[in-house]
Each structure stands twice: as C-alpha cells, then as structure tokens.
Write a protein that holds these residues in place. Structure first.
Motif, short mmCIF file in Angstrom:
data_model
loop_
_atom_site.label_atom_id
_atom_site.label_comp_id
_atom_site.label_asym_id
_atom_site.label_seq_id
_atom_site.Cartn_x
_atom_site.Cartn_y
_atom_site.Cartn_z
N PHE A 175 -38.39 7.27 -10.90
CA PHE A 175 -37.80 7.57 -9.60
C PHE A 175 -37.14 8.94 -9.60
N LEU A 181 -29.81 3.68 -4.01
CA LEU A 181 -30.79 3.05 -4.90
C LEU A 181 -31.14 1.64 -4.45
N PRO A 202 -35.88 -1.67 -15.77
CA PRO A 202 -35.17 -0.76 -14.87
C PRO A 202 -35.09 0.67 -15.40
N ARG A 224 -38.36 2.29 -14.34
CA ARG A 224 -38.39 2.52 -12.89
C ARG A 224 -37.45 3.66 -12.48
N LEU A 225 -36.27 3.71 -13.08
CA LEU A 225 -35.30 4.73 -12.71
C LEU A 225 -35.72 6.12 -13.17
N LYS A 229 -34.12 1.44 -2.17
CA LYS A 229 -35.37 2.06 -2.65
C LYS A 229 -36.29 1.09 -3.40
N ASN A 230 -36.07 -0.20 -3.25
CA ASN A 230 -36.96 -1.21 -3.83
C ASN A 230 -37.18 -0.99 -5.33
N LEU A 231 -36.09 -0.69 -6.04
CA LEU A 231 -36.18 -0.47 -7.49
C LEU A 231 -35.92 -1.75 -8.28
#
Length: 346
Positions: free
Chosen positions: A88, A39, A81, A84-85, A42-44
């Motif tokens: 993803f 992770l 986050p 985003r997660l 992955k630019n999260l």
C-alpha cells in the motif's frame, strides 16, 4: 540597497503543483488517528490488534511512509498485514486523480460504489426532497437576477448547444442571487469562490464554484447538457474531498473521535437542468433530474415570462434553503445526523 519582492505564484504554476500532488503528500500530514481512519477506509483488512500497534507506537503519517517490511515485523505486525501495508505504501507515490479526468461511465460506477449506491447509474441514487426557502417576489436580489438573465438572453444568439462559458453566465447569476438572499436571512458571512482548489485523499483539482462560510458548504459542477452523468462523477469526487477537508479542520479544533459526522451539499447543473446532492459518510442522496429545470430561451421571455420567473425562483429557493440549513445546523454529530434523517424522510 534595493530589495525585490517575490512575485505570487502564477495560475499555471498552481495548476502544475496540483497535478503533481501524490497520495503520499496527503498521508504525510496525518496524525495517528487520522492515519488509522484513512487506513480503515482502504480495505486493508486490519484488525484491532493492528490498530493497537499503530496507536502504541504513535505512528503518524510521515512515520508510516518510511516503514519497511522489517519495521512492521519488528513492532509486532503479522506477515499478512505487513505485506498489505508495504504494498500500500508503494502505491502512495501515484499522483492524485484530477476531477476533470473523471470522464467515463466506469468512473461514475466507481464513485457510486464508493458511496454505497446499489446500482451503476444515477437513477440508482436514493432520492430526497431538498430544503426549500420561500423567496419574496419583491426581493431585490431576485429582481436583479431576473433582469440579468433576461438581458443576457437578449444578447445570446441561441442557447442550443451553448458552450460552457455561456452556460456559466446564467449559473453565476442564480448563485449570486441565492447567496445574497441567504446572507440576508441568516446574517452569516457566505461567499462564492470560482475555480476553487480542493484536494482530498484520492483526488484533487478545481471546483467550478464553491460556496463557503467557515467551511465549504456547497460544491457546484457545471455539467454537460448531453452527459450530465459525468458531472455527477466529478461532483461526487469534489464533495468527498471537501468533506475530508472540512473534517480535518473540525477535528483539529474539536475532539469528536470516532463519532464525527457531517454532510455537504452538491449541485450539478447545465444552467437549464439542476440536480441537487447530499453527501454524507453513510451514503448519498439526489433529486430527480427532470424535476428542476429552467427554460433559458428567448421564447420563454416572450411567451411565458411568469413561468421563467417561477422556475428561476424555485431553484433559488432551494439553494437558499440548502445554505440556510447548512449554516444554521448545530455542529454536534448527533444534531447533524438528526437533521439528515429529517431531510431524507420528507
């Protein structure tokens, strides 16, 4: 009562399995630290608090794939986050790209960007002088290789616009000789695997040739004479996957933590033109495309056989040097970092 043995999977079924592999198939096997490492690349935009939650809850790859927005919020993730997660995770159902699908200059630019190259062409890759091992003129493997190449050239109508199968005849001769010499020098078990299946975190497929010992040492891509750049894109993807596979094997046996470092060599070749690559997690390096060439023609055998032999011997010396270096270097991250610094400063 008779029993029927199960038949092995056919090449077609293996290829189908590879082509349907998704990113979720990769992630589900991660332990907590492997997931965090993945992770983080992955630019999260995850911060220390987010990583702390993953560790506290002992979330492995298989757990991560099942988490919903509500789950993330309930264990303490902020809205950003969490969003985003979850997005993803939804994207992980996509199929992994096959190496052979990397066929455009945009693919090359993407691979260069991922490997921290400041530029959009292979000429932008930092250069290095490859390790070289002097090969004796009376070496049996070298003599056999030259006899094989000369015999093959006498039976081939022309090498102009030669197809992949023809070029691979000459590539194989050089690789086999190199391995035989390296095995003799190092007393290590070194093997070649043709069309080896290698799956990484973002791509999968078969490598034209892989040279391995306890782990993958060298990935070789057969490049197209008029489009060597695409060979670079494919080889870099293969090296990335091989690096990830090696890392998984090593970290399962040894606790390197965040200090893990390794490197792997690559070759892109048309048989006449040989490009050498170093892949590291900190960046990549390559040789100049015009520096290592072999004139595989009947006229070369007739007019200047010593030059032909010299050029073949030079390429073999480099491959032997790379293999000897890779099997001899100490496994500690500090030793490998020091080794790379020494190689790229030459």
């Amino acid at each position: 009562m008779s029993s029927q043995a199960s038949s092995p999977a056919s090449p077609a079924s293996i290829t189908e399995e590879i082509s349907t592999r998704t990113m979720s198939d990769v992630v589900k096997d991660f332990n907590t630290e492997e997931l965090i490492d993945y992770l983080g690349r992955k630019n999260l935009k995850l911060d220390k608090d987010d990583i702390k939650i993953l560790r506290k809850e002992k979330i492995a790859g298989s757990d991560f794939l099942k988490l919903t927005k509500e789950d993330f919020r309930s264990i303490g993730f902020a809205l950003g986050p969490t969003t985003r997660l979850t997005e993803f995770i939804e994207g992980l159902s996509q199929k992994l790209r096959n190496y052979s699908s990397l066929k455009t200059l945009d693919d090359l630019k993407e691979m260069l960007r991922r490997n921290k190259v400041n530029g959009e062409d292979i000429t932008s890759i930092k250069q290095f002088t490859p390790v070289f091992e002097e090969v004796n003129d009376d070496d049996k493997a070298l003599i056999h290789c030259m006899e094989d190449i000369i015999l093959k050239l006498s039976n081939v109508e022309t090498m102009t616009d030669a197809n992949e199968a023809t070029r691979c005849e000459f590539i194989s001769a050089i690789l086999h000789a190199s391995i035989a010499i390296a095995k003799n020098l190092t007393s290590q078990d070194i093997f070649i695997v043709l069309q080896k299946d290698i799956s990484g975190e973002d791509a999968t497929g078969r490598v034209d040739y892989a040279i391995k010992s306890l782990e993958d040492l060298l990935c070789i891509t057969e490049g197209k004479p008029r489009n060597i750049k695409i060979g670079y894109a494919q080889n870099l993807a293969q090296l990335e996957s091989a690096f990830q596979t090696n890392k998984k094997k090593r970290t399962a046996d040894q606790a390197f933590g965040n200090d893990y470092f390794d490197y792997i060599y690559g070759i892109v070749t048309t048989g006449t033109e040989w490009h050498f690559i170093i892949y590291t997690p900190d960046g990549i390096y390559s040789t100049s495309g015009s520096e290592y060439q072999i004139n595989l023609t009947k006229s070369a055998v007739k007019d200047n056989p010593e030059l032909l032999r010299s050029n073949v011997k030079r390429v073999i010396g480099i491959i032997v040097g790379l293999l000897k270096d890779r099997v001899s270097v100490d496994s500690s991250p500090a030793s490998k970092r020091a080794r790379i610094k020494k190689i790229i400063k030459k």
